[in-house]
Design a protein around this motif. Structure first.
Motif, PDB file in Angstrom:
ATOM      1  N   TRP A 424      31.781 -43.169  -5.825  1.00 54.48           N
ATOM      2  CA  TRP A 424      30.806 -43.817  -4.927  1.00 54.48           C
ATOM      3  C   TRP A 424      29.389 -43.379  -5.270  1.00 54.48           C
ATOM      4  CZ3 TRP A 424      27.330 -42.032  -1.258  1.00 54.48           C
ATOM      5  CH2 TRP A 424      26.804 -42.993  -0.387  1.00 54.48           C
ATOM      6  N   CYS A 425      29.241 -42.070  -5.524  1.00 54.61           N
ATOM      7  CA  CYS A 425      27.908 -41.571  -5.880  1.00 54.61           C
ATOM      8  C   CYS A 425      27.418 -42.186  -7.190  1.00 54.61           C
ATOM      9  CB  CYS A 425      27.940 -40.050  -5.996  1.00 54.61           C
ATOM     10  SG  CYS A 425      28.135 -39.206  -4.403  1.00 54.61           S
ATOM     11  N   THR A 426      28.324 -42.314  -8.145  1.00 56.77           N
ATOM     12  CA  THR A 426      27.946 -42.920  -9.429  1.00 56.77           C
ATOM     13  C   THR A 426      27.490 -44.358  -9.231  1.00 56.77           C
ATOM     14  OG1 THR A 426      29.531 -41.508 -10.586  1.00 56.77           O
ATOM     15  CG2 THR A 426      28.779 -43.488 -11.730  1.00 56.77           C
ATOM     16  N   THR A 427      28.240 -45.102  -8.424  1.00 57.22           N
ATOM     17  CA  THR A 427      27.857 -46.493  -8.135  1.00 57.22           C
ATOM     18  C   THR A 427      26.514 -46.532  -7.415  1.00 57.22           C
ATOM     19  OG1 THR A 427      30.185 -47.096  -7.963  1.00 57.22           O
ATOM     20  CG2 THR A 427      28.594 -48.623  -7.017  1.00 57.22           C
ATOM     21  N   GLY A 428      26.316 -45.607  -6.482  1.00 61.66           N
ATOM     22  CA  GLY A 428      25.051 -45.564  -5.747  1.00 61.66           C
ATOM     23  C   GLY A 428      23.868 -45.288  -6.657  1.00 61.66           C
ATOM     24  N   LEU A 432      20.690 -47.630  -7.269  1.00 66.29           N
ATOM     25  CA  LEU A 432      19.323 -47.140  -7.081  1.00 66.29           C
ATOM     26  C   LEU A 432      18.479 -47.340  -8.336  1.00 66.29           C
ATOM     27  CD1 LEU A 432      20.039 -43.807  -5.158  1.00 66.29           C
ATOM     28  CD2 LEU A 432      19.005 -45.893  -4.228  1.00 66.29           C
ATOM     29  N   ALA A 433      19.130 -47.186  -9.476  1.00 67.59           N
ATOM     30  CA  ALA A 433      18.384 -47.317 -10.730  1.00 67.59           C
ATOM     31  C   ALA A 433      18.172 -48.771 -11.116  1.00 67.59           C
ATOM     32  CB  ALA A 433      19.113 -46.583 -11.852  1.00 67.59           C
ATOM     33  N   GLY A 434      18.969 -49.669 -10.590  1.00 69.55           N
ATOM     34  CA  GLY A 434      18.894 -51.073 -10.958  1.00 69.55           C
ATOM     35  C   GLY A 434      18.095 -51.874  -9.947  1.00 69.55           C
ATOM     36  N   GLU A 435      18.333 -53.150  -9.993  1.00 70.65           N
ATOM     37  CA  GLU A 435      17.616 -54.071  -9.120  1.00 70.65           C
ATOM     38  C   GLU A 435      18.522 -54.580  -8.008  1.00 70.65           C
ATOM     39  OE1 GLU A 435      14.468 -54.681  -9.230  1.00 70.65           O
ATOM     40  OE2 GLU A 435      14.155 -53.464 -11.027  1.00 70.65           O
ATOM     41  N   GLY A 436      19.484 -53.750  -7.621  1.00 65.11           N
ATOM     42  CA  GLY A 436      20.405 -54.186  -6.582  1.00 65.11           C
ATOM     43  C   GLY A 436      19.692 -54.471  -5.282  1.00 65.11           C
ATOM     44  N   GLY A 437      20.109 -55.517  -4.626  1.00 65.63           N
ATOM     45  CA  GLY A 437      19.472 -55.898  -3.387  1.00 65.63           C
ATOM     46  C   GLY A 437      20.183 -55.330  -2.184  1.00 65.63           C
ATOM     47  N   LEU A 438      19.811 -55.885  -1.042  1.00 69.72           N
ATOM     48  CA  LEU A 438      20.358 -55.400   0.224  1.00 69.72           C
ATOM     49  C   LEU A 438      21.865 -55.618   0.304  1.00 69.72           C
ATOM     50  CD1 LEU A 438      19.779 -54.182   2.981  1.00 69.72           C
ATOM     51  CD2 LEU A 438      19.339 -56.507   3.839  1.00 69.72           C
ATOM     52  N   ILE A 439      22.326 -56.692  -0.259  1.00 71.43           N
ATOM     53  CA  ILE A 439      23.776 -56.980  -0.213  1.00 71.43           C
ATOM     54  C   ILE A 439      24.551 -55.907  -0.958  1.00 71.43           C
ATOM     55  CG2 ILE A 439      25.549 -58.608  -0.932  1.00 71.43           C
ATOM     56  CD1 ILE A 439      23.537 -60.855  -0.489  1.00 71.43           C
ATOM     57  N   ALA A 440      24.072 -55.522  -2.119  1.00 70.80           N
ATOM     58  CA  ALA A 440      24.750 -54.482  -2.909  1.00 70.80           C
ATOM     59  C   ALA A 440      24.723 -53.144  -2.184  1.00 70.80           C
ATOM     60  CB  ALA A 440      24.091 -54.359  -4.282  1.00 70.80           C
ATOM     61  N   VAL A 441      23.591 -52.857  -1.532  1.00 67.90           N
ATOM     62  CA  VAL A 441      23.487 -51.590  -0.806  1.00 67.90           C
ATOM     63  C   VAL A 441      24.446 -51.574   0.385  1.00 67.90           C
ATOM     64  CG1 VAL A 441      21.952 -50.158   0.591  1.00 67.90           C
ATOM     65  CG2 VAL A 441      21.135 -51.149  -1.555  1.00 67.90           C
ATOM     66  N   ASP A 442      24.487 -52.683   1.134  1.00 61.66           N
ATOM     67  CA  ASP A 442      25.403 -52.740   2.280  1.00 61.66           C
ATOM     68  C   ASP A 442      26.867 -52.628   1.843  1.00 61.66           C
ATOM     69  OD1 ASP A 442      23.376 -52.906   4.090  1.00 61.66           O
ATOM     70  OD2 ASP A 442      23.414 -55.101   4.239  1.00 61.66           O
ATOM     71  N   LYS A 443      27.171 -53.266   0.725  1.00 59.27           N
ATOM     72  CA  LYS A 443      28.554 -53.155   0.220  1.00 59.27           C
ATOM     73  C   LYS A 443      28.873 -51.709  -0.165  1.00 59.27           C
ATOM     74  CE  LYS A 443      31.793 -55.108  -3.114  1.00 59.27           C
ATOM     75  NZ  LYS A 443      32.358 -53.818  -3.468  1.00 59.27           N
ATOM     76  N   LEU A 444      27.897 -51.020  -0.741  1.00 59.39           N
ATOM     77  CA  LEU A 444      28.100 -49.614  -1.113  1.00 59.39           C
ATOM     78  C   LEU A 444      28.366 -48.765   0.127  1.00 59.39           C
ATOM     79  CD1 LEU A 444      28.015 -47.448  -3.364  1.00 59.39           C
ATOM     80  CD2 LEU A 444      25.578 -47.180  -2.849  1.00 59.39           C
ATOM     81  N   LEU A 445      27.595 -48.987   1.163  1.00 58.97           N
ATOM     82  CA  LEU A 445      27.807 -48.226   2.397  1.00 58.97           C
ATOM     83  C   LEU A 445      29.140 -48.577   3.063  1.00 58.97           C
ATOM     84  CD1 LEU A 445      24.192 -48.388   3.888  1.00 58.97           C
ATOM     85  CD2 LEU A 445      25.295 -46.448   2.742  1.00 58.97           C
ATOM     86  N   GLU A 446      29.539 -49.837   2.959  1.00 61.06           N
ATOM     87  CA  GLU A 446      30.828 -50.248   3.524  1.00 61.06           C
ATOM     88  C   GLU A 446      31.995 -49.616   2.756  1.00 61.06           C
ATOM     89  OE1 GLU A 446      33.302 -51.990   6.236  1.00 61.06           O
ATOM     90  OE2 GLU A 446      31.099 -51.945   6.262  1.00 61.06           O
ATOM     91  N   ASP A 447      31.854 -49.527   1.434  1.00 67.14           N
ATOM     92  CA  ASP A 447      32.911 -48.909   0.611  1.00 67.14           C
ATOM     93  C   ASP A 447      33.084 -47.428   0.941  1.00 67.14           C
ATOM     94  OD1 ASP A 447      33.334 -51.313  -0.606  1.00 67.14           O
ATOM     95  OD2 ASP A 447      32.150 -50.847  -2.401  1.00 67.14           O
TER      96      ASP A 447
END
Length: 524
Positions: A424-428, A432-447
């Motif tokens: 999870w930390c690696t994905t996060g 953070l390093a990429g251009e991920g938007g709010l959807i990607a961030v919310d999915k990360l928190l949900e995972d």
């Protein structure tokens, strides 16, 4: 260790009186002939005849040979002849007939003096058939009045055999005394020899039985089951051998009984039949006593074997369980990686299988102990303490195994959470390093919820509860990383949320301006 059992009365088979032997009553050091040799010349006879009062009769026939008997031979012969009647008859006392019709009066006196000096029994009366010659008859009439009062027993001097009939039935006297009792001395001797051989055989068997019984009563049964089993097998083999001898003796006795039991039996032969029957009854009683003794002894010996086997199994089982318990106590590693934890779980499963086999064996030993406790011969407290000790050790071992399995299960769950947290930390970090938007961030928190991460503080507390000394440093490191990534992701999400909430500026149309012409050079 010696175990003493209650000893039954010594097995004894009575073969007439103790002093009666067919091959000689005296010791080897005594002079003279044996009883077998003394019976043949018919110095004295036990024909089996009885007086009217049912007392047995001893006859000194008129064979003109009594004077050749030595004192020792006379004692030996009389000891044997008085042992021929039954004990009951012998205790009643004897009647004695001294036939000296063809002899001299001195021979009568010699016989009476011998009898006065020694007779192994009670003398009820002595009947003397006095010498029949004229001179001896005259001497006897004078002498009998002078000395018959000198003896301790009653002496009746008879002038002829008819006077004997006042005290004896003709059926109880032999033909030489005018009676009807058919007596064959040679047949009587043969039957006595057979009877004495049989009685001697029974004495030998009785002695063997008595020796065997006293030997096994005082034997050391041993503390080792193997030793006890060998002892039991040896004693059982000897018991069977003695039983074979008893069976053989019974067969010989029955065969002897068939030989002496004939039609038209005379009283002297009937006494032999009764003697053999009595010996067979005593032999049967002896065998029953012997069987009863062996049954009790073998029962105790078998119980002792079971008890020693139980103690040996207990010691071996207790040592095995103690070894397993020590191994379980030494199994403290939980692993720092998932692969290591998996390896430890496999080892724990194999160890549990091994322990389960031995725990089943321990249960079997406990069941054997409980069966032993139901035996009246058992020391219940001693066996119960051993069973309880096995139960306690078994319970402690099972508890250790269960705790070990639970610990490894939690360790495996911890490793799963750590692996998922790292992923999870690696994905996060990538988001953070990429251009991920709010959807990607919310999915990360949900995972994050899939491995228990709802809040960093709660996640830290949860992991630390499952952590051991070996994994505490790793857990602390992972929790710190999770908190850092969580914080950065939370900041990014907040930024993205604010950016998404800011209103967009309207776009104003700006007309294009024409460029002014350059100034003319004319003014210059």
């Amino acid at each position: 260790m010696k175990i003493r059992f209650e000893v039954p009365n010594k097995l004894e088979i009575i073969f007439g009186k103790d002093k009666a032997e067919c091959d000689g009553c005296g010791s080897d050091s005594e002079e003279g002939r044996s009883v077998g040799e003394l019976l043949l010349p018919q110095y004295a006879l036990a024909t089996g005849g009885l007086a009217r009062d049912h007392r047995p009769l001893i006859t000194f026939p008129d064979n003109n040979n009594f004077h050749v008997l030595s004192a020792a031979e006379y004692r030996r012969l009389l000891l044997y002849l008085t042992s021929v009647p039954s004990l009951l008859e012998a205790e009643m006392g004897f009647h004695i007939i001294i036939d000296r019709r063809k002899d001299r009066w001195n021979s009568v006196k010699t016989a009476l003096l011998r009898i006065s000096e020694f007779f192994p029994g009670i003398i009820h009366a002595v009947y003397v058939l006095r010498p029949a010659s004229f001179l001896q008859k005259a001497l006897s009439e004078v002498s009998s009045k002078l000395f018959k009062e000198e003896f301790r027993f009653r002496v009746l001097v008879c002038s002829c055999v008819d006077e004997l009939y006042e005290h004896f039935d003709r059926s109880q006297l032999t033909p030489d005394l005018g009676g009807e009792l058919q007596y064959s001395h040679s047949e009587w001797i043969q039957q006595r020899i057979a009877l004495e051989k049989f009685s001697t055989l029974m004495k030998e068997i009785s002695s063997k039985l008595d020796e065997f019984m006293h030997e096994i009563v005082d034997c050391d049964m041993g503390n080792d089951p193997t030793q006890t089993k060998e002892l039991l097998d040896c004693q059982e083999s000897r018991y069977k051998a003695l039983k074979t001898e008893l069976s053989s003796a019974t067969s010989q006795g029955e065969e002897l009984l068939t030989q002496v039991r004939k039609p038209n039996l005379t009283y002297n032969i009937i006494s032999h039949v009764a003697a053999v029957e009595r010996l067979l009854v005593q032999l049967d009683e002896t065998e029953k006593q012997f069987d009863n003794f062996w049954q009790k002894h073998s029962m105790k010996l078998n119980h002792w074997l079971k008890f020693r086997t139980f103690l040996l199994n207990f010691k071996q089982m207790q040592a095995t369980l103690d070894s397993h318990l020590k191994t379980a106590c030494d199994m403290t590693e939980v692993g720092e990686t998932a692969n290591r934890v998996d390896s430890l779980i496999q080892e724990a499963n194999e160890f549990e299988k091994l322990c389960n086999c031995d725990l089943d064996s321990a249960s079997t030993v406990i069941e054997e102990g409980e069966k032993l406790m139901s035996d009246p011969l058992s020391s219940v407290d001693h066996i119960e303490s051993k069973c309880e000790e096995l139960r306690r050790t078994s319970s402690l071992l099972m508890e250790k195994i269960q705790k070990r399995n639970l610990l490894l299960t939690k360790a495996r769950e911890l490793m799963d959470r750590i692996d998922k947290a790292n992923d999870w930390c690696t994905t996060g970090v990538e988001i953070l390093a990429g251009e991920g938007g709010l959807i990607a961030v919310d999915k990360l928190l949900e995972d994050a919820k899939s491995f228990g991460l709802a809040a960093p503080e709660q996640f830290r507390d949860m992991l630390l509860q499952s952590a051991t000394q070996e994994t505490r440093a790793l857990v602390t490191q992972v929790c710190q990383r999770v908190e850092d990534v969580w914080l950065m992701v939370s900041v990014k999400r907040a930024t993205l949320v604010r950016a998404a909430a800011r209103p967009a500026r309207p776009v104003q149309t700006v007309p294009p301006h024409c460029a002014a012409p350059p100034p003319s050079n004319q003014n210059w």
